[in-house]
Scaffold this active site. Sequence first.
Site, PDB file in Angstrom:
ATOM      1  CB  VAL A 133      -0.930   0.013   1.230  1.00  0.00           C
ATOM      2  CG1 VAL A 133      -1.715   1.324   1.296  1.00  0.00           C
ATOM      3  CG2 VAL A 133      -1.880  -1.177   1.196  1.00  0.00           C
ATOM      4  N   PRO A 134       1.075   1.883  -1.134  1.00  0.00           N
ATOM      5  CG  PRO A 134       0.828   2.755  -3.296  1.00  0.00           C
ATOM      6  CD  PRO A 134       0.288   1.706  -2.349  1.00  0.00           C
ATOM      7  CB  CYS A 135       1.578   5.230   2.883  1.00  0.00           C
ATOM      8  SG  CYS A 135       2.943   4.316   3.598  1.00  0.00           S
ATOM      9  CG  HIS A 136       6.262   5.384  -1.236  1.00  0.00           C
ATOM     10  ND1 HIS A 136       5.651   4.139  -1.186  1.00  0.00           N
ATOM     11  CD2 HIS A 136       6.750   5.521  -2.492  1.00  0.00           C
ATOM     12  CE1 HIS A 136       5.788   3.553  -2.364  1.00  0.00           C
ATOM     13  NE2 HIS A 136       6.442   4.372  -3.178  1.00  0.00           N
ATOM     14  CB  VAL A 187      -0.455   9.470   0.089  1.00  0.00           C
ATOM     15  CG1 VAL A 187      -1.583  10.426   0.470  1.00  0.00           C
ATOM     16  CG2 VAL A 187      -1.015   8.240  -0.636  1.00  0.00           C
TER      17      VAL A 187
END
Length: 178
Positions: free
Chosen positions: A136-139, A141
């Site tokens: 889940v690519p929170c980087h 966001v």
Amino acid sequence: MSGFALFDTAIGMCALAWGPQGLAGVQLPTDDGEAATRARMARRFPALRESLPDEMAQHAIAAIQGLLQGGHDDLAHIVLDMRGVSEFHQRVYAIARRIPPGQTRTYGEIAQELGDKGLARAVGQAMGHNPFAPVVPCHRVLAAGNKPGGFSAGGGALTKLRMLAIEDARPNGMASLF
């Protein structure tokens, strides 16, 4: 088969935990090295033992390593075990997983997609509690104005910026962040 395993990447020693429902969690590198990563996994997943990854976990490890070396796999094919993750966080994570490598969104844009721009802070909190980074690519966001904002992984915002640099991220069609 369930367990957890450590694996090396371009940004340091990562780890993941898996079970019959999919990945239970991913750990980006800690500032304190391999022993600290192992200890953190043991605390996060006390019922699991460190073991050789099964086929599903091996596939996830290879995909994560590839992404962190500059590959463009969006990791959407990796199955996540979302038991224990709130319905709101699941909705936020589903939106984040649609952000392709090299692109970014803001907390506000995700909140707007959820139907209420006022949810931007809640989106940020969901990203801060993401147990599956970088799957889940929170980087990808960012805060308002395409500022990096916080990042809960070891190294904080510098790790986030490093991961975005590996992807040659271009916020909302702008020139590279770097």
